[in-house]
Motif scaffolding. Sequence first.
Motif, PDB file in Angstrom:
ATOM      1  N   HIS A  58       4.905  -9.571 -11.804  1.00 34.55           N
ATOM      2  CA  HIS A  58       5.753  -8.752 -10.936  1.00 34.55           C
ATOM      3  C   HIS A  58       5.111  -7.382 -10.689  1.00 34.55           C
ATOM      4  CE1 HIS A  58       9.561 -11.235 -12.099  1.00 34.55           C
ATOM      5  NE2 HIS A  58       8.837 -11.803 -11.152  1.00 34.55           N
ATOM      6  N   LEU A  59       4.509  -6.795 -11.725  1.00 35.97           N
ATOM      7  CA  LEU A  59       3.823  -5.513 -11.566  1.00 35.97           C
ATOM      8  C   LEU A  59       2.669  -5.653 -10.578  1.00 35.97           C
ATOM      9  CD1 LEU A  59       3.427  -2.553 -12.505  1.00 35.97           C
ATOM     10  CD2 LEU A  59       1.933  -3.461 -14.312  1.00 35.97           C
ATOM     11  N   ASP A  60       1.910  -6.709 -10.700  1.00 32.62           N
ATOM     12  CA  ASP A  60       0.799  -7.016  -9.801  1.00 32.62           C
ATOM     13  C   ASP A  60       1.313  -7.086  -8.351  1.00 32.62           C
ATOM     14  OD1 ASP A  60      -1.480  -8.096  -8.560  1.00 32.62           O
ATOM     15  OD2 ASP A  60      -1.916  -9.443 -10.228  1.00 32.62           O
ATOM     16  N   PHE A  61       2.438  -7.790  -8.159  1.00 29.32           N
ATOM     17  CA  PHE A  61       3.038  -7.980  -6.844  1.00 29.32           C
ATOM     18  C   PHE A  61       3.476  -6.637  -6.251  1.00 29.32           C
ATOM     19  CE2 PHE A  61       6.742  -9.916  -4.316  1.00 29.32           C
ATOM     20  CZ  PHE A  61       5.925 -10.424  -3.322  1.00 29.32           C
ATOM     21  N   PHE A  62       4.124  -5.831  -7.062  1.00 17.64           N
ATOM     22  CA  PHE A  62       4.609  -4.517  -6.629  1.00 17.64           C
ATOM     23  C   PHE A  62       3.448  -3.627  -6.192  1.00 17.64           C
ATOM     24  CE2 PHE A  62       5.287  -0.089  -8.172  1.00 17.64           C
ATOM     25  CZ  PHE A  62       6.209   0.329  -7.226  1.00 17.64           C
ATOM     26  N   LEU A  63       2.429  -3.494  -7.037  1.00 18.03           N
ATOM     27  CA  LEU A  63       1.305  -2.615  -6.735  1.00 18.03           C
ATOM     28  C   LEU A  63       0.521  -3.113  -5.524  1.00 18.03           C
ATOM     29  CD1 LEU A  63       0.037  -1.926 -10.365  1.00 18.03           C
ATOM     30  CD2 LEU A  63       1.205  -0.303  -8.850  1.00 18.03           C
ATOM     31  N   SER A  64       0.386  -4.431  -5.406  1.00 20.01           N
ATOM     32  CA  SER A  64      -0.374  -4.989  -4.290  1.00 20.01           C
ATOM     33  C   SER A  64       0.348  -4.785  -2.970  1.00 20.01           C
ATOM     34  CB  SER A  64      -0.651  -6.477  -4.529  1.00 20.01           C
ATOM     35  OG  SER A  64      -1.435  -6.667  -5.686  1.00 20.01           O
ATOM     36  N   TYR A  65       1.678  -4.901  -2.982  1.00 17.54           N
ATOM     37  CA  TYR A  65       2.413  -4.671  -1.741  1.00 17.54           C
ATOM     38  C   TYR A  65       2.350  -3.201  -1.330  1.00 17.54           C
ATOM     39  CZ  TYR A  65       5.792  -5.008   1.990  1.00 17.54           C
ATOM     40  OH  TYR A  65       6.380  -4.960   3.228  1.00 17.54           O
ATOM     41  N   LEU A  66       2.383  -2.301  -2.298  1.00 18.02           N
ATOM     42  CA  LEU A  66       2.237  -0.887  -1.965  1.00 18.02           C
ATOM     43  C   LEU A  66       0.901  -0.618  -1.274  1.00 18.02           C
ATOM     44  CD1 LEU A  66       3.568   1.129  -5.038  1.00 18.02           C
ATOM     45  CD2 LEU A  66       4.770   0.537  -2.935  1.00 18.02           C
ATOM     46  N   ALA A  67      -0.133  -1.343  -1.680  1.00 14.96           N
ATOM     47  CA  ALA A  67      -1.479  -1.132  -1.122  1.00 14.96           C
ATOM     48  C   ALA A  67      -1.748  -2.014   0.083  1.00 14.96           C
ATOM     49  CB  ALA A  67      -2.525  -1.396  -2.204  1.00 14.96           C
ATOM     50  N   SER A  68      -0.766  -2.801   0.505  1.00 19.81           N
ATOM     51  CA  SER A  68      -0.971  -3.699   1.644  1.00 19.81           C
ATOM     52  C   SER A  68      -1.402  -2.889   2.864  1.00 19.81           C
ATOM     53  CB  SER A  68       0.325  -4.454   1.944  1.00 19.81           C
ATOM     54  OG  SER A  68       0.075  -5.579   2.756  1.00 19.81           O
ATOM     55  N   GLY A  69      -2.434  -3.359   3.518  1.00 19.00           N
ATOM     56  CA  GLY A  69      -2.999  -2.635   4.651  1.00 19.00           C
ATOM     57  C   GLY A  69      -4.231  -1.833   4.300  1.00 19.00           C
ATOM     58  N   ASP A  70      -4.468  -1.639   3.009  1.00 16.80           N
ATOM     59  CA  ASP A  70      -5.661  -0.921   2.563  1.00 16.80           C
ATOM     60  C   ASP A  70      -6.796  -1.907   2.293  1.00 16.80           C
ATOM     61  OD1 ASP A  70      -4.312   1.462   2.729  1.00 16.80           O
ATOM     62  OD2 ASP A  70      -3.893   1.599   0.586  1.00 16.80           O
ATOM     63  N   PRO A  71      -8.049  -1.506   2.489  1.00 16.45           N
ATOM     64  CA  PRO A  71      -9.174  -2.419   2.283  1.00 16.45           C
ATOM     65  C   PRO A  71      -9.480  -2.661   0.812  1.00 16.45           C
ATOM     66  CG  PRO A  71      -9.971  -0.249   2.921  1.00 16.45           C
ATOM     67  CD  PRO A  71      -8.477  -0.199   3.029  1.00 16.45           C
ATOM     68  N   ILE A  72      -9.931  -3.864   0.531  1.00 14.85           N
ATOM     69  CA  ILE A  72     -10.326  -4.237  -0.825  1.00 14.85           C
ATOM     70  C   ILE A  72     -11.689  -3.618  -1.132  1.00 14.85           C
ATOM     71  CG2 ILE A  72     -11.089  -6.185  -2.260  1.00 14.85           C
ATOM     72  CD1 ILE A  72      -8.954  -7.882  -0.860  1.00 14.85           C
ATOM     73  N   VAL A  73     -11.779  -2.944  -2.285  1.00 19.11           N
ATOM     74  CA  VAL A  73     -13.033  -2.352  -2.762  1.00 19.11           C
ATOM     75  C   VAL A  73     -13.287  -2.909  -4.152  1.00 19.11           C
ATOM     76  CG1 VAL A  73     -14.300  -0.205  -3.189  1.00 19.11           C
ATOM     77  CG2 VAL A  73     -12.468  -0.242  -1.479  1.00 19.11           C
ATOM     78  N   PRO A  74     -13.895  -4.102  -4.232  1.00 19.23           N
ATOM     79  CA  PRO A  74     -14.036  -4.758  -5.533  1.00 19.23           C
ATOM     80  C   PRO A  74     -15.199  -4.214  -6.352  1.00 19.23           C
ATOM     81  CG  PRO A  74     -15.068  -6.102  -3.866  1.00 19.23           C
ATOM     82  CD  PRO A  74     -14.474  -4.898  -3.153  1.00 19.23           C
ATOM     83  N   ASN A  75     -15.090  -4.437  -7.658  1.00 13.93           N
ATOM     84  CA  ASN A  75     -16.189  -4.247  -8.591  1.00 13.93           C
ATOM     85  C   ASN A  75     -16.729  -2.820  -8.720  1.00 13.93           C
ATOM     86  OD1 ASN A  75     -16.044  -7.124  -8.742  1.00 13.93           O
ATOM     87  ND2 ASN A  75     -17.341  -7.245  -6.933  1.00 13.93           N
ATOM     88  N   PRO A  76     -15.848  -1.808  -8.684  1.00 15.23           N
ATOM     89  CA  PRO A  76     -16.361  -0.466  -8.958  1.00 15.23           C
ATOM     90  C   PRO A  76     -16.765  -0.363 -10.422  1.00 15.23           C
ATOM     91  CG  PRO A  76     -13.970  -0.409  -8.877  1.00 15.23           C
ATOM     92  CD  PRO A  76     -14.385  -1.793  -8.453  1.00 15.23           C
TER      93      PRO A  76
END
Length: 276
Positions: free
Chosen positions: A255-273
């Motif tokens: 649920h935490l994952d879902f909440f944080l991901s929806y807040l960031a919806s529309g932002d680009p993925i920046v993997p592997n920093p």
Amino acid sequence: MGRRVFPRCRAWGVRAGVPQLLLTGTLVGVSLAGIASPAEADADADAVRAELRASLAKPAAAQAAVSGDEDTLALLARGHEIWTRRFANGRNLAGCFPNGGIRLATAHPRFDSTLGRVITLETALNQCLKAHNEPLLDPIDPQSMGALTAYVRYLAAGQRLAIRVDSGPAQAAFAAGREFFFSSQGPGRQSCANCHAAPAGQAPESDRPPPPALALATRWPSVKEGRALTLQAHARECLEIRMQAPAVGALSLDHLDFFLSYLASGDPIVPNPATP
């Protein structure tokens, strides 16, 4: 070595100077209890997102998807090997998803109405393995699931998260994740928001300031000493400082994952920093 290219709330209270969502209050005029319609769900989440964007320091500038360091390159190579490895029946993980999984990371986590639960990226990958009678990956193992998610998120680097909260049950999962994020827990009565939703200058002092909430879902996994740490693995490390943390894949972390991901919806993925 040359660079390797891989295939492709508006109710803030203040406690000890730290903003805290008043879960019994209102959010820009929207009651936090009994929200049922998708339109209200969007309004609820959009209000949280707008509040955070307005009050928090901006996320750090996006880094390249692959920094070129040996650890990250080796990690992606391992993830690519897992992604393309043939199953006993001749299929592979890439064949489980549309377009070879190029946009898989942009749509997860998602709420599955049939199963009535949140499906994280890690769950989706293990669902594919299970469907083909292959051994499942440990969701907290940085060398298997960590490497695999690093590669899958690399495939979607620069693409925008597109997480949907489009039903009453999905909204309930979003609300549960929001409550977990803002609720004070453990002996010190700290919340995730104490570090990740504090206005600029009010976060706890640290040599490595915690990333703001809006950056958490776009900038994972992070690479530390050759290990890929997923969003939930990071959450567990943080929670273990003050309490007995739930296991990766537990309902509360989904649920935490879902909440944080929806807040960031529309932002680009920046993997592997890279993480110090």
